[in-house]
Design an enzyme around this catalytic site. Sequence first.
Site, PDB file in Angstrom:
ATOM      1  N   SER A  41       0.863  -1.188   0.000  1.00 13.82           N
ATOM      2  CA  SER A  41       0.000   0.000   0.000  1.00 13.82           C
ATOM      3  C   SER A  41       0.892   1.228   0.000  1.00 13.82           C
ATOM      4  O   SER A  41       2.068   1.146   0.386  1.00 13.82           O
ATOM      5  CB  SER A  41      -0.850  -0.004   1.280  1.00 13.82           C
ATOM      6  OG  SER A  41      -1.500   1.230   1.463  1.00 13.82           O
TER       7      SER A  41
ATOM      8  N   TYR B 285      -2.374  -1.186  10.412  1.00 14.08           N
ATOM      9  CA  TYR B 285      -2.311  -1.320   8.952  1.00 14.08           C
ATOM     10  C   TYR B 285      -0.973  -0.796   8.427  1.00 14.08           C
ATOM     11  O   TYR B 285      -0.302  -1.447   7.623  1.00 14.08           O
ATOM     12  CB  TYR B 285      -3.480  -0.545   8.345  1.00 14.08           C
ATOM     13  CG  TYR B 285      -3.671  -0.720   6.857  1.00 14.08           C
ATOM     14  CD1 TYR B 285      -4.397  -1.787   6.347  1.00 14.08           C
ATOM     15  CD2 TYR B 285      -3.134   0.202   5.952  1.00 14.08           C
ATOM     16  CE1 TYR B 285      -4.590  -1.942   4.988  1.00 14.08           C
ATOM     17  CE2 TYR B 285      -3.316   0.050   4.588  1.00 14.08           C
ATOM     18  CZ  TYR B 285      -4.052  -1.022   4.108  1.00 14.08           C
ATOM     19  OH  TYR B 285      -4.238  -1.174   2.749  1.00 14.08           O
TER      20      TYR B 285
HETATM   21  P1  NAD Z   1     -11.501  -6.010  -0.165  1.00 12.37           P
HETATM   22  O1  NAD Z   1     -12.114  -5.939   1.209  1.00 12.37           O
HETATM   23  O2  NAD Z   1     -12.342  -5.782  -1.347  1.00 12.37           O
HETATM   24  O3  NAD Z   1     -10.755  -7.380  -0.349  1.00 12.37           O
HETATM   25  C1  NAD Z   1     -10.049  -8.004   0.685  1.00 12.37           C
HETATM   26  C2  NAD Z   1     -10.027  -9.474   0.373  1.00 12.37           C
HETATM   27  O4  NAD Z   1      -9.376 -10.144   1.452  1.00 12.37           O
HETATM   28  C3  NAD Z   1     -11.429 -10.067   0.250  1.00 12.37           C
HETATM   29  O5  NAD Z   1     -11.443 -11.010  -0.781  1.00 12.37           O
HETATM   30  C4  NAD Z   1     -11.633 -10.720   1.601  1.00 12.37           C
HETATM   31  O6  NAD Z   1     -12.539 -11.784   1.548  1.00 12.37           O
HETATM   32  C5  NAD Z   1     -10.208 -11.205   1.862  1.00 12.37           C
HETATM   33  N1  NAD Z   1      -9.970 -11.537   3.240  1.00 12.37           N
HETATM   34  C6  NAD Z   1     -10.217 -10.799   4.358  1.00 12.37           C
HETATM   35  N2  NAD Z   1      -9.906 -11.510   5.450  1.00 12.37           N
HETATM   36  C7  NAD Z   1      -9.443 -12.701   5.026  1.00 12.37           C
HETATM   37  C8  NAD Z   1      -8.982 -13.866   5.682  1.00 12.37           C
HETATM   38  N3  NAD Z   1      -8.936 -13.946   7.009  1.00 12.37           N
HETATM   39  N4  NAD Z   1      -8.605 -14.914   4.918  1.00 12.37           N
HETATM   40  C9  NAD Z   1      -8.674 -14.868   3.575  1.00 12.37           C
HETATM   41  N5  NAD Z   1      -9.115 -13.789   2.903  1.00 12.37           N
HETATM   42  C10 NAD Z   1      -9.485 -12.730   3.623  1.00 12.37           C
HETATM   43  O7  NAD Z   1     -10.260  -4.995  -0.107  1.00 12.37           O
HETATM   44  P2  NAD Z   1      -9.259  -4.478  -1.234  1.00 12.37           P
HETATM   45  O8  NAD Z   1      -9.324  -3.004  -1.194  1.00 12.37           O
HETATM   46  O9  NAD Z   1      -9.473  -5.194  -2.503  1.00 12.37           O
HETATM   47  O10 NAD Z   1      -7.869  -4.884  -0.562  1.00 12.37           O
HETATM   48  C11 NAD Z   1      -7.036  -5.879  -1.086  1.00 12.37           C
HETATM   49  C12 NAD Z   1      -5.607  -5.604  -0.666  1.00 12.37           C
HETATM   50  O11 NAD Z   1      -5.191  -4.364  -1.235  1.00 12.37           O
HETATM   51  C13 NAD Z   1      -5.431  -5.473   0.857  1.00 12.37           C
HETATM   52  O12 NAD Z   1      -4.224  -6.060   1.257  1.00 12.37           O
HETATM   53  C14 NAD Z   1      -5.371  -3.972   1.042  1.00 12.37           C
HETATM   54  O13 NAD Z   1      -4.664  -3.613   2.199  1.00 12.37           O
HETATM   55  C15 NAD Z   1      -4.651  -3.544  -0.221  1.00 12.37           C
HETATM   56  N6  NAD Z   1      -4.834  -2.139  -0.574  1.00 12.37           N
HETATM   57  C16 NAD Z   1      -6.068  -1.640  -0.849  1.00 12.37           C
HETATM   58  C17 NAD Z   1      -6.182  -0.298  -1.185  1.00 12.37           C
HETATM   59  C18 NAD Z   1      -7.500   0.323  -1.523  1.00 12.37           C
HETATM   60  O14 NAD Z   1      -7.569   1.551  -1.624  1.00 12.37           O
HETATM   61  N7  NAD Z   1      -8.559  -0.444  -1.749  1.00 12.37           N
HETATM   62  C19 NAD Z   1      -5.060   0.518  -1.211  1.00 12.37           C
HETATM   63  C20 NAD Z   1      -3.826  -0.023  -0.906  1.00 12.37           C
HETATM   64  C21 NAD Z   1      -3.725  -1.358  -0.593  1.00 12.37           C
END
Ligand code: NAD
Length: 258
Positions: free
Chosen positions: A140, A153
Amino acid sequence: MALLRGKTAIITGSNSGIGLGVAEELARAGADVVLNSFTDRPEDHALAEALGARHAVSARYIAADMSKGEDCRALIEKAGGCDILVNNAGIQFVAAVDEFPVDKWNQILAINLSSAFHTTAAALPGMKAKGWGRVVNIASAHGLTASPFKSAYVAAKHGVVGLSKTVALEVAGKGITCNAVCPGYVLTPLVEAQIPDTMKQYNMDRETVIREVMLQRQPSRQFATVEQIGGTVVYLCSPHADQVTGTTISVDGGWTAL
Ligand code: NAD
Protein backbone atom coordinates in the site's frame (compact mmCIF):
# COMPACT_ATOMS: atom_id res chain seq x y z
CA MET A 1 -2.43 -12.91 -24.94
CA ALA A 2 -0.85 -16.14 -23.69
CA LEU A 3 2.07 -14.59 -21.81
CA LEU A 4 1.39 -16.68 -18.70
CA ARG A 5 -0.04 -19.85 -20.29
CA GLY A 6 0.91 -22.89 -18.22
CA LYS A 7 1.56 -20.88 -15.05
CA THR A 8 -0.57 -21.31 -11.93
CA ALA A 9 -1.30 -18.17 -9.92
CA ILE A 10 -2.63 -18.15 -6.37
CA ILE A 11 -4.16 -14.88 -5.27
CA THR A 12 -5.08 -14.63 -1.59
CA GLY A 13 -8.21 -12.69 -0.63
CA SER A 14 -9.55 -12.65 -4.16
CA ASN A 15 -13.32 -12.98 -4.00
CA SER A 16 -13.65 -9.18 -4.22
CA GLY A 17 -11.80 -5.94 -4.83
CA ILE A 18 -8.15 -5.80 -5.88
CA GLY A 19 -7.56 -9.56 -5.53
CA LEU A 20 -10.38 -10.34 -7.92
CA GLY A 21 -9.11 -7.66 -10.33
CA VAL A 22 -5.61 -9.15 -10.20
CA ALA A 23 -7.00 -12.64 -10.83
CA GLU A 24 -8.94 -11.31 -13.82
CA GLU A 25 -5.83 -9.75 -15.39
CA LEU A 26 -3.64 -12.81 -14.72
CA ALA A 27 -6.30 -15.04 -16.31
CA ARG A 28 -6.54 -12.64 -19.26
CA ALA A 29 -2.77 -13.15 -19.67
CA GLY A 30 -3.35 -16.91 -19.79
CA ALA A 31 -2.55 -18.02 -16.23
CA ASP A 32 -4.58 -20.67 -14.43
CA VAL A 33 -5.82 -19.05 -11.25
CA VAL A 34 -6.71 -20.05 -7.72
CA LEU A 35 -9.06 -17.66 -5.94
CA ASN A 36 -9.25 -17.60 -2.16
CA SER A 37 -11.01 -16.18 0.83
CA PHE A 38 -12.09 -17.48 4.24
CA THR A 39 -15.71 -18.15 3.17
CA ASP A 40 -16.76 -21.31 1.33
CA ARG A 41 -20.05 -20.34 -0.33
CA PRO A 42 -21.44 -21.58 -3.65
CA GLU A 43 -21.05 -18.05 -5.04
CA ASP A 44 -17.29 -18.13 -4.31
CA HIS A 45 -16.91 -21.24 -6.48
CA ALA A 46 -19.27 -19.80 -9.12
CA LEU A 47 -17.09 -16.68 -9.28
CA ALA A 48 -14.04 -18.80 -10.11
CA GLU A 49 -15.96 -20.86 -12.66
CA ALA A 50 -17.20 -17.75 -14.49
CA LEU A 51 -13.72 -16.19 -14.47
CA GLY A 52 -12.20 -19.36 -15.93
CA ALA A 53 -14.84 -19.53 -18.65
CA ARG A 54 -14.29 -15.85 -19.59
CA HIS A 55 -10.60 -16.43 -20.27
CA ALA A 56 -10.48 -20.15 -21.17
CA VAL A 57 -8.21 -20.98 -18.24
CA SER A 58 -8.56 -23.24 -15.22
CA ALA A 59 -9.92 -21.28 -12.26
CA ARG A 60 -10.59 -22.76 -8.85
CA TYR A 61 -11.67 -21.38 -5.50
CA ILE A 62 -9.98 -22.71 -2.36
CA ALA A 63 -11.20 -21.54 1.05
CA ALA A 64 -8.48 -20.78 3.61
CA ASP A 65 -8.36 -18.32 6.49
CA MET A 66 -5.32 -16.08 6.04
CA SER A 67 -5.35 -15.20 9.75
CA LYS A 68 -4.17 -18.77 10.45
CA GLY A 69 -0.66 -19.85 9.53
CA GLU A 70 -1.63 -23.48 8.95
CA ASP A 71 -4.45 -22.43 6.58
CA CYS A 72 -2.02 -20.26 4.59
CA ARG A 73 0.36 -23.18 4.11
CA ALA A 74 -2.52 -25.58 3.34
CA LEU A 75 -3.74 -23.25 0.57
CA ILE A 76 -0.44 -23.60 -1.29
CA GLU A 77 -0.44 -27.37 -0.73
CA LYS A 78 -4.06 -27.82 -1.90
CA ALA A 79 -3.42 -25.79 -5.06
CA GLY A 80 -0.88 -28.46 -6.11
CA GLY A 81 1.59 -25.98 -7.57
CA CYS A 82 2.27 -22.26 -7.44
CA ASP A 83 4.27 -20.34 -10.04
CA ILE A 84 2.85 -16.93 -9.16
CA LEU A 85 1.90 -16.02 -5.60
CA VAL A 86 -0.01 -12.79 -5.02
CA ASN A 87 -0.36 -11.98 -1.33
CA ASN A 88 -3.33 -9.68 -1.34
CA ALA A 89 -5.65 -10.58 1.57
CA GLY A 90 -6.02 -7.61 3.85
CA ILE A 91 -8.30 -5.84 6.28
CA GLN A 92 -8.40 -2.38 7.81
CA PHE A 93 -9.43 -0.90 11.15
CA VAL A 94 -9.30 2.77 12.04
CA ALA A 95 -8.76 3.99 15.65
CA ALA A 96 -6.33 6.06 17.66
CA VAL A 97 -3.36 3.99 18.81
CA ASP A 98 -4.21 4.35 22.51
CA GLU A 99 -7.73 3.09 21.81
CA PHE A 100 -6.79 0.46 19.25
CA PRO A 101 -8.43 -2.89 20.18
CA VAL A 102 -5.76 -5.54 20.79
CA ASP A 103 -7.71 -8.23 18.89
CA LYS A 104 -7.90 -5.93 15.84
CA TRP A 105 -4.16 -5.25 16.02
CA ASN A 106 -3.41 -8.99 16.14
CA GLN A 107 -5.86 -9.77 13.33
CA ILE A 108 -4.46 -7.09 11.01
CA LEU A 109 -0.88 -8.20 11.62
CA ALA A 110 -1.87 -11.84 10.98
CA ILE A 111 -3.87 -11.27 7.78
CA ASN A 112 -1.95 -8.34 6.27
CA LEU A 113 1.60 -9.45 7.14
CA SER A 114 2.11 -12.92 8.64
CA SER A 115 -0.01 -14.62 5.96
CA ALA A 116 2.52 -13.48 3.33
CA PHE A 117 5.32 -15.06 5.37
CA HIS A 118 3.49 -18.40 5.59
CA THR A 119 2.37 -18.60 1.93
CA THR A 120 5.79 -17.50 0.68
CA ALA A 121 7.56 -20.06 2.86
CA ALA A 122 5.25 -22.77 1.50
CA ALA A 123 5.52 -21.70 -2.17
CA LEU A 124 9.27 -21.05 -2.49
CA PRO A 125 10.52 -24.66 -2.50
CA GLY A 126 8.39 -25.45 -5.59
CA MET A 127 9.52 -22.25 -7.33
CA LYS A 128 13.18 -23.05 -6.58
CA ALA A 129 12.74 -26.56 -7.99
CA LYS A 130 11.33 -25.10 -11.23
CA GLY A 131 13.83 -22.24 -11.40
CA TRP A 132 11.01 -19.75 -11.96
CA GLY A 133 8.61 -17.94 -9.68
CA ARG A 134 6.95 -14.64 -8.92
CA VAL A 135 5.92 -13.38 -5.50
CA VAL A 136 3.93 -10.16 -5.62
CA ASN A 137 2.84 -8.63 -2.35
CA ILE A 138 0.02 -6.12 -2.44
CA ALA A 139 1.29 -3.58 0.10
CA SER A 140 0.00 0.00 0.00
CA ALA A 141 1.04 3.63 -0.11
CA HIS A 142 0.77 2.99 3.64
CA GLY A 143 3.76 0.64 3.25
CA LEU A 144 5.82 3.76 2.49
CA THR A 145 4.03 6.54 4.38
CA ALA A 146 1.71 6.80 7.38
CA SER A 147 -1.71 8.23 8.22
CA PRO A 148 -3.16 8.80 11.67
CA PHE A 149 -5.51 6.15 13.17
CA LYS A 150 -4.09 3.31 11.03
CA SER A 151 -1.24 2.08 13.26
CA ALA A 152 -1.74 -1.66 12.70
CA TYR A 153 -2.31 -1.32 8.95
CA VAL A 154 0.68 0.99 8.44
CA ALA A 155 2.92 -1.25 10.58
CA ALA A 156 1.80 -4.37 8.69
CA LYS A 157 2.25 -2.79 5.25
CA HIS A 158 5.72 -1.46 6.12
CA GLY A 159 6.44 -5.03 7.23
CA VAL A 160 5.24 -6.39 3.88
CA VAL A 161 7.68 -4.09 2.07
CA GLY A 162 10.52 -5.30 4.31
CA LEU A 163 9.53 -8.94 3.81
CA SER A 164 9.47 -8.43 0.02
CA LYS A 165 13.01 -7.04 0.00
CA THR A 166 14.32 -9.85 2.22
CA VAL A 167 12.75 -12.62 0.13
CA ALA A 168 14.07 -10.99 -3.05
CA LEU A 169 17.62 -11.11 -1.68
CA GLU A 170 17.28 -14.73 -0.58
CA VAL A 171 16.16 -15.94 -4.04
CA ALA A 172 18.13 -13.54 -6.25
CA GLY A 173 19.60 -15.27 -9.30
CA LYS A 174 17.28 -18.28 -8.99
CA GLY A 175 14.68 -17.14 -11.54
CA ILE A 176 12.39 -15.94 -8.77
CA THR A 177 11.49 -12.34 -8.05
CA CYS A 178 9.64 -10.77 -5.14
CA ASN A 179 8.19 -7.27 -5.19
CA ALA A 180 5.57 -5.15 -3.50
CA VAL A 181 2.88 -3.18 -5.32
CA CYS A 182 1.82 -0.09 -3.39
CA PRO A 183 -1.62 1.14 -4.43
CA GLY A 184 -3.04 4.47 -3.36
CA TYR A 185 -6.79 4.57 -2.87
CA VAL A 186 -8.80 2.10 -4.94
CA LEU A 187 -12.58 2.20 -4.46
CA THR A 188 -13.15 -1.38 -3.25
CA PRO A 189 -15.30 -2.79 -0.41
CA LEU A 190 -12.31 -2.29 1.98
CA VAL A 191 -12.26 1.44 1.25
CA GLU A 192 -16.05 1.72 1.35
CA ALA A 193 -15.96 0.14 4.82
CA GLN A 194 -13.55 2.71 6.26
CA ILE A 195 -15.52 5.73 5.06
CA PRO A 196 -18.01 5.72 8.01
CA ASP A 197 -15.24 5.53 10.66
CA THR A 198 -13.20 8.20 8.91
CA MET A 199 -16.34 10.38 8.75
CA LYS A 200 -16.57 10.03 12.55
CA GLN A 201 -12.86 10.63 13.17
CA TYR A 202 -12.85 13.81 11.11
CA ASN A 203 -16.50 14.81 11.66
CA MET A 204 -17.08 15.10 7.90
CA ASP A 205 -19.70 13.84 5.43
CA ARG A 206 -18.96 11.10 2.91
CA GLU A 207 -18.13 13.31 -0.07
CA THR A 208 -15.85 15.51 2.02
CA VAL A 209 -14.00 12.46 3.41
CA ILE A 210 -13.43 11.15 -0.15
CA ARG A 211 -12.26 14.52 -1.44
CA GLU A 212 -10.45 16.01 1.56
CA VAL A 213 -9.07 12.94 3.38
CA MET A 214 -8.68 10.12 0.87
CA LEU A 215 -7.98 11.76 -2.48
CA GLN A 216 -6.43 14.81 -0.82
CA ARG A 217 -3.17 12.83 -0.68
CA GLN A 218 -3.55 11.52 -4.23
CA PRO A 219 -2.46 14.41 -6.48
CA SER A 220 -4.28 12.95 -9.50
CA ARG A 221 -7.51 13.28 -7.43
CA GLN A 222 -8.57 9.97 -9.01
CA PHE A 223 -8.93 6.51 -7.48
CA ALA A 224 -6.59 3.85 -8.92
CA THR A 225 -8.51 0.92 -10.42
CA VAL A 226 -8.32 -2.82 -9.82
CA GLU A 227 -7.47 -3.26 -13.53
CA GLN A 228 -4.43 -1.00 -13.11
CA ILE A 229 -3.22 -2.99 -10.09
CA GLY A 230 -3.82 -6.24 -12.02
CA GLY A 231 -1.89 -4.92 -15.02
CA THR A 232 1.04 -4.02 -12.78
CA VAL A 233 1.09 -7.58 -11.42
CA VAL A 234 1.02 -8.98 -14.98
CA TYR A 235 4.01 -6.77 -15.84
CA LEU A 236 5.91 -8.10 -12.80
CA CYS A 237 5.20 -11.64 -14.06
CA SER A 238 6.48 -10.87 -17.57
CA PRO A 239 10.03 -11.36 -18.88
CA HIS A 240 10.37 -7.54 -19.00
CA ALA A 241 10.49 -7.65 -15.20
CA ASP A 242 13.03 -10.47 -14.82
CA GLN A 243 15.49 -8.04 -13.17
CA VAL A 244 12.86 -6.14 -11.20
CA THR A 245 13.11 -7.55 -7.70
CA GLY A 246 13.15 -6.36 -4.12
CA THR A 247 11.43 -3.13 -4.99
CA THR A 248 8.12 -1.34 -4.66
CA ILE A 249 5.94 -0.10 -7.51
CA SER A 250 3.55 2.65 -6.52
CA VAL A 251 0.19 2.94 -8.30
CA ASP A 252 -0.99 5.93 -6.32
CA GLY A 253 -1.64 8.93 -8.58
CA GLY A 254 1.50 10.64 -7.23
CA TRP A 255 0.78 10.24 -3.48
CA THR A 256 4.30 9.14 -2.52
CA ALA A 257 5.94 11.79 -4.72
CA LEU A 258 4.68 14.49 -2.38
P1 NAD B 1 -11.50 -6.01 -0.17
O1 NAD B 1 -12.11 -5.94 1.21
O2 NAD B 1 -12.34 -5.78 -1.35
O3 NAD B 1 -10.76 -7.38 -0.35
C1 NAD B 1 -10.05 -8.00 0.69
C2 NAD B 1 -10.03 -9.47 0.37
O4 NAD B 1 -9.38 -10.14 1.45
C3 NAD B 1 -11.43 -10.07 0.25
O5 NAD B 1 -11.44 -11.01 -0.78
C4 NAD B 1 -11.63 -10.72 1.60
O6 NAD B 1 -12.54 -11.78 1.55
C5 NAD B 1 -10.21 -11.20 1.86
N1 NAD B 1 -9.97 -11.54 3.24
C6 NAD B 1 -10.22 -10.80 4.36
N2 NAD B 1 -9.91 -11.51 5.45
C7 NAD B 1 -9.44 -12.70 5.03
C8 NAD B 1 -8.98 -13.87 5.68
N3 NAD B 1 -8.94 -13.95 7.01
N4 NAD B 1 -8.61 -14.91 4.92
C9 NAD B 1 -8.67 -14.87 3.57
N5 NAD B 1 -9.11 -13.79 2.90
C10 NAD B 1 -9.49 -12.73 3.62
O7 NAD B 1 -10.26 -4.99 -0.11
P2 NAD B 1 -9.26 -4.48 -1.23
O8 NAD B 1 -9.32 -3.00 -1.19
O9 NAD B 1 -9.47 -5.19 -2.50
O10 NAD B 1 -7.87 -4.88 -0.56
C11 NAD B 1 -7.04 -5.88 -1.09
C12 NAD B 1 -5.61 -5.60 -0.67
O11 NAD B 1 -5.19 -4.36 -1.24
C13 NAD B 1 -5.43 -5.47 0.86
O12 NAD B 1 -4.22 -6.06 1.26
C14 NAD B 1 -5.37 -3.97 1.04
O13 NAD B 1 -4.66 -3.61 2.20
C15 NAD B 1 -4.65 -3.54 -0.22
N6 NAD B 1 -4.83 -2.14 -0.57
C16 NAD B 1 -6.07 -1.64 -0.85
C17 NAD B 1 -6.18 -0.30 -1.18
C18 NAD B 1 -7.50 0.32 -1.52
O14 NAD B 1 -7.57 1.55 -1.62
N7 NAD B 1 -8.56 -0.44 -1.75
C19 NAD B 1 -5.06 0.52 -1.21
C20 NAD B 1 -3.83 -0.02 -0.91
C21 NAD B 1 -3.73 -1.36 -0.59
